[in-house]
Scaffold this active site. Sequence first.
Site, PDB file in Angstrom:
ATOM      1  N   LYS A  76     -27.727  58.420  33.747  1.00  0.00           N
ATOM      2  CA  LYS A  76     -26.267  58.458  33.918  1.00  0.00           C
ATOM      3  C   LYS A  76     -25.775  59.450  34.967  1.00  0.00           C
ATOM      4  O   LYS A  76     -24.753  59.222  35.606  1.00  0.00           O
ATOM      5  CB  LYS A  76     -25.602  58.780  32.575  1.00  0.00           C
ATOM      6  CG  LYS A  76     -25.630  57.605  31.640  1.00  0.00           C
ATOM      7  CD  LYS A  76     -24.910  57.880  30.356  1.00  0.00           C
ATOM      8  CE  LYS A  76     -25.062  56.662  29.458  1.00  0.00           C
ATOM      9  NZ  LYS A  76     -24.483  56.844  28.148  1.00  0.00           N
ATOM     10  N   ASP A 112     -17.874  56.156  28.292  1.00  0.00           N
ATOM     11  CA  ASP A 112     -18.394  56.845  27.095  1.00  0.00           C
ATOM     12  C   ASP A 112     -17.342  57.752  26.443  1.00  0.00           C
ATOM     13  O   ASP A 112     -17.246  57.824  25.215  1.00  0.00           O
ATOM     14  CB  ASP A 112     -19.622  57.703  27.453  1.00  0.00           C
ATOM     15  CG  ASP A 112     -20.905  56.888  27.514  1.00  0.00           C
ATOM     16  OD1 ASP A 112     -20.976  55.824  26.877  1.00  0.00           O
ATOM     17  OD2 ASP A 112     -21.846  57.336  28.198  1.00  0.00           O
ATOM     18  N   ALA A 137     -26.216  68.062  26.909  1.00  0.00           N
ATOM     19  CA  ALA A 137     -25.529  68.355  28.180  1.00  0.00           C
ATOM     20  C   ALA A 137     -25.916  67.294  29.204  1.00  0.00           C
ATOM     21  O   ALA A 137     -25.912  67.545  30.406  1.00  0.00           O
ATOM     22  CB  ALA A 137     -25.899  69.746  28.672  1.00  0.00           C
TER      23      ALA A 137
HETATM   24  N1  LIG Z   1     -23.306  55.282  20.723  1.00  0.00           N
HETATM   25  C1  LIG Z   1     -23.133  55.124  22.025  1.00  0.00           C
HETATM   26  O1  LIG Z   1     -22.311  54.339  22.469  1.00  0.00           O
HETATM   27  C2  LIG Z   1     -23.927  55.956  22.987  1.00  0.00           C
HETATM   28  C3  LIG Z   1     -23.455  56.110  24.294  1.00  0.00           C
HETATM   29  C4  LIG Z   1     -24.184  56.903  25.170  1.00  0.00           C
HETATM   30  C5  LIG Z   1     -25.372  57.486  24.758  1.00  0.00           C
HETATM   31  N2  LIG Z   1     -25.808  57.301  23.494  1.00  0.00           N
HETATM   32  C6  LIG Z   1     -27.044  57.953  23.029  1.00  0.00           C
HETATM   33  O2  LIG Z   1     -26.902  59.346  23.286  1.00  0.00           O
HETATM   34  C7  LIG Z   1     -28.137  59.938  23.620  1.00  0.00           C
HETATM   35  C8  LIG Z   1     -28.024  60.725  24.939  1.00  0.00           C
HETATM   36  O3  LIG Z   1     -27.759  59.839  25.996  1.00  0.00           O
HETATM   37  P1  LIG Z   1     -27.508  60.360  27.506  1.00  0.00           P
HETATM   38  O4  LIG Z   1     -27.203  59.156  28.307  1.00  0.00           O
HETATM   39  O5  LIG Z   1     -26.589  61.529  27.523  1.00  0.00           O
HETATM   40  O6  LIG Z   1     -28.980  60.876  27.914  1.00  0.00           O
HETATM   41  P2  LIG Z   1     -29.376  61.985  29.000  1.00  0.00           P
HETATM   42  O7  LIG Z   1     -28.392  62.072  30.101  1.00  0.00           O
HETATM   43  O8  LIG Z   1     -30.794  61.710  29.341  1.00  0.00           O
HETATM   44  O9  LIG Z   1     -29.287  63.368  28.164  1.00  0.00           O
HETATM   45  C9  LIG Z   1     -30.172  63.593  27.104  1.00  0.00           C
HETATM   46  C10 LIG Z   1     -29.754  64.830  26.345  1.00  0.00           C
HETATM   47  O10 LIG Z   1     -30.616  64.963  25.196  1.00  0.00           O
HETATM   48  C11 LIG Z   1     -31.358  66.194  25.288  1.00  0.00           C
HETATM   49  N3  LIG Z   1     -32.740  66.003  24.870  1.00  0.00           N
HETATM   50  C12 LIG Z   1     -33.596  65.013  25.248  1.00  0.00           C
HETATM   51  N4  LIG Z   1     -34.804  65.195  24.674  1.00  0.00           N
HETATM   52  C13 LIG Z   1     -34.701  66.327  23.938  1.00  0.00           C
HETATM   53  C14 LIG Z   1     -35.626  67.048  23.097  1.00  0.00           C
HETATM   54  N5  LIG Z   1     -36.897  66.649  22.960  1.00  0.00           N
HETATM   55  N6  LIG Z   1     -35.185  68.149  22.465  1.00  0.00           N
HETATM   56  C15 LIG Z   1     -33.923  68.572  22.644  1.00  0.00           C
HETATM   57  N7  LIG Z   1     -33.005  67.953  23.421  1.00  0.00           N
HETATM   58  C16 LIG Z   1     -33.400  66.834  24.052  1.00  0.00           C
HETATM   59  C17 LIG Z   1     -31.301  66.581  26.765  1.00  0.00           C
HETATM   60  O11 LIG Z   1     -31.502  67.962  26.867  1.00  0.00           O
HETATM   61  P3  LIG Z   1     -32.016  68.642  28.252  1.00  0.00           P
HETATM   62  O12 LIG Z   1     -30.812  68.800  29.107  1.00  0.00           O
HETATM   63  O13 LIG Z   1     -32.611  69.894  27.785  1.00  0.00           O
HETATM   64  O14 LIG Z   1     -33.029  67.684  28.854  1.00  0.00           O
HETATM   65  C18 LIG Z   1     -29.877  66.124  27.139  1.00  0.00           C
HETATM   66  O15 LIG Z   1     -28.935  67.028  26.677  1.00  0.00           O
HETATM   67  C19 LIG Z   1     -29.139  58.774  23.678  1.00  0.00           C
HETATM   68  O16 LIG Z   1     -29.809  58.712  22.441  1.00  0.00           O
HETATM   69  C20 LIG Z   1     -28.277  57.545  23.861  1.00  0.00           C
HETATM   70  O17 LIG Z   1     -28.853  56.365  23.336  1.00  0.00           O
HETATM   71  C21 LIG Z   1     -25.118  56.555  22.590  1.00  0.00           C
END
Ligand SMILES: NC(=O)c1ccc[n+]([C@@H]2O[C@H](COP(=O)([O-])OP(=O)(O)OC[C@H]3O[C@@H](n4cnc5c(N)ncnc54)[C@H](OP(=O)(O)O)[C@@H]3O)[C@@H](O)[C@H]2O)c1
Length: 288
Positions: A76, A112, A137
Amino acid sequence: LEFCDQTITGKTAVYGVIGDPVDHSMSPLMQNAAFRKLGIDAIYVPFSLRSRMLEAGIIGLKSLGVRGFNVTIPHKMHVVEHLDELDHKASEIGSVNTVVNIAGRLVGHNTDGVGALNTLNQAGISVSGRKVLLFGAGGAAHAIGHAIAPMAAEITIVNRNPARGKRLMARLAKIAKGKVSFVALKHTRLERIVRQADLIVNASSMGMANKLDVPIEAGWLQSKHTVFDIVYEPTETRLLKIARGAGARTVNGLDMLLNQGACSFEIWTGKPAPISSMREAVDRFVEG
Ligand SMILES: NC(=O)c1ccc[n+]([C@@H]2O[C@H](COP(=O)([O-])OP(=O)(O)OC[C@H]3O[C@@H](n4cnc5c(N)ncnc54)[C@H](OP(=O)(O)O)[C@@H]3O)[C@@H](O)[C@H]2O)c1
């Protein structure tokens, strides 16, 4: 999804979602249900795309005339630099989850934040004056942070990568009503911060596919808490389970999925999204 009632021709418009992993995504189910409900000659497919192939993938989608696509984990934020234009909101947030192809120009949007806010509003949950604890973040946390910052009394960001967490803190501080702070994920103060918060939002990938856990212990939560976990696979994460056990108000990620997906659909088609058909498709899948 059964396509026996849909004929794919040379004119069928192609939409999709890029991500890695993408096999958990329910977007194909709900977007195809919406196209079929409105009789739109279009199809929505998942595209698994590795980070190192992001630029090539975007060029490919553009070259092939894909009409629009969603962007999910982990692209994203990185996708921004490969697009031709951003709308005002996506540019302010610094993250894109919806791209529309307008005559060969890729324009990025972010649905989002509004999806999360609509979900909280529909559940009768107000952000105004509340102490928010925001896990994550990444792309989703950026969007949700920007949506809630002008209303929340206080926001504490918790993230594994401190540099990323502090960057989000600095961005939100510019638009926030109250104080914005950052603490590292393993911070010893986490228990106190959880106890003091009243709205806890997990916008990180922790809890997804039951692989990682948000480091909150059951005894830290009380009935005064509201816990919103945007992770929707599983529908009830460990965090939501312990929150429910503590008598807290809980909101899972499925309504946000629908709300942000409906906004994407409207950007692509200019038509009101048939939300009940989209919800039916998702519910049918979740109920197995
Ligand atoms: N319900 C909905 O409509 C909706 C919409 C959007 C997203 N989501 C869900 O939200 C989640 C995040 O999505 P995103 O697009 O923001 O992803 P992203 O940009 O890749 O960000 C991932 C986030 O999760 C953290 N993270 C990943 N692996 C981790 C671990 N092993 N331990 C601790 N923190 C970890 C990352 O921390 P770091 O910065 O330290 O890497 C970062 O803050 C996903 O599961 C996605 O499916 C749901």
